[in-house]
Design a protein around this motif. Sequence first.
Motif: not given
Length: 381
Positions: A23-31
């Motif tokens: 998720l974080a690598r895909a650019g989802v912020r505030d995981v």
Amino acid sequence: MNRTAEVVVIGGGVIGTSIAYHLARAGVRDVVLVERGELASGSTARAAGGIRAQFSDELNIRLGARSLEAFARFGEEPGQDIGLHRVGYLFLLSTPEEVAAFEDGVRLQNTLGVPSRLIGPAEARRLSPLITTDGLLAAAFSPDDGYCTPESVVRGYAAGARRHGASLLRHCEVTGIETRGDTITAVVTTAGRIATGAVVCAAGAWSRAVGAMAGVDLPVQPLRRQIAVTEPVPGLPPGLPMTIDFTTSLYFHAEGPGLLIGMSDPDETPGFATGTHDRWIPRLAEAMRRRAPALLDLRRTGGWAGLYEVTPDHNALIGEARLCARFLYATGFSGHGFLQGPAVGEVVRDLYLGRVPFLDISPLSVERFAADAPRPEVNLV
């Protein structure tokens, strides 16, 4: 703590850290990942570490094969030595029914690019010289399978997730999930409240309780499995495959200079106990006597117990809840969660982002049980 998150991942084992990383690598912020103990302190740390694509179900084959590709490049991305040994999986088959089932499995695996094959008893013993071939009819072998170190995989995913901006909260237990109608509004923890509109349950054997917080029934039962470690074995072949006597479920692979040995216990009852006991030893010894008598002379130097997360059809639950928006789940892997972790991280990332995953995972939705559409797996260990 009083904070917000775009998505909260519950569970710090291989499934949870893989999801947080992807998720974080895909650019989802505030995981934000929440783990009540240390990372990998649950079932992941007590896994045997086997990785394979030898399954009977197409979804499991493809999840396993995709994960094998990820394990092979783990040193580059996310960047961690995981002690990878691609020495193969060797299933020993002693009945005509087992041979027929594995013939079907190998045929399907080959159509999906898995280089498995059926071999004779003599070649099986050449690959795994600690076995006896008495009563052995055939074996199934795939050289791409093997084993690695579960804790190292979690460390790699955790470091990668942090590098891409995710927060990982340890010693932080989830005590509730707040909702408004069918919408998630917050996750309540022992360290405070996290306002969020999305949750991913990757809590393994503890997933049923987490699901219940959001009104989602996840039919997962905990079941203790034990592992023993032996003294050094003189002349242990360096390429010894993960060897499994399919009739008894006895398995072993190299663990440093010795062996890691495990087997299922049909007398075990569901529950969260993880203490070790010797009730399984007589049955283990009988399995060794039958298929690998050389193991009987080895002294046990250690061992541990961990929890399988078992579903009614021994297959995973992956999907998004129908009655609670943005409650996603990846659990119930029934013994093959560690080896599918990389691919499951990709799938859940895509489900969360509304993308089409590399694999149609809808048959693994929890709704399959209400629809009387179980998805059984033959190659269980």
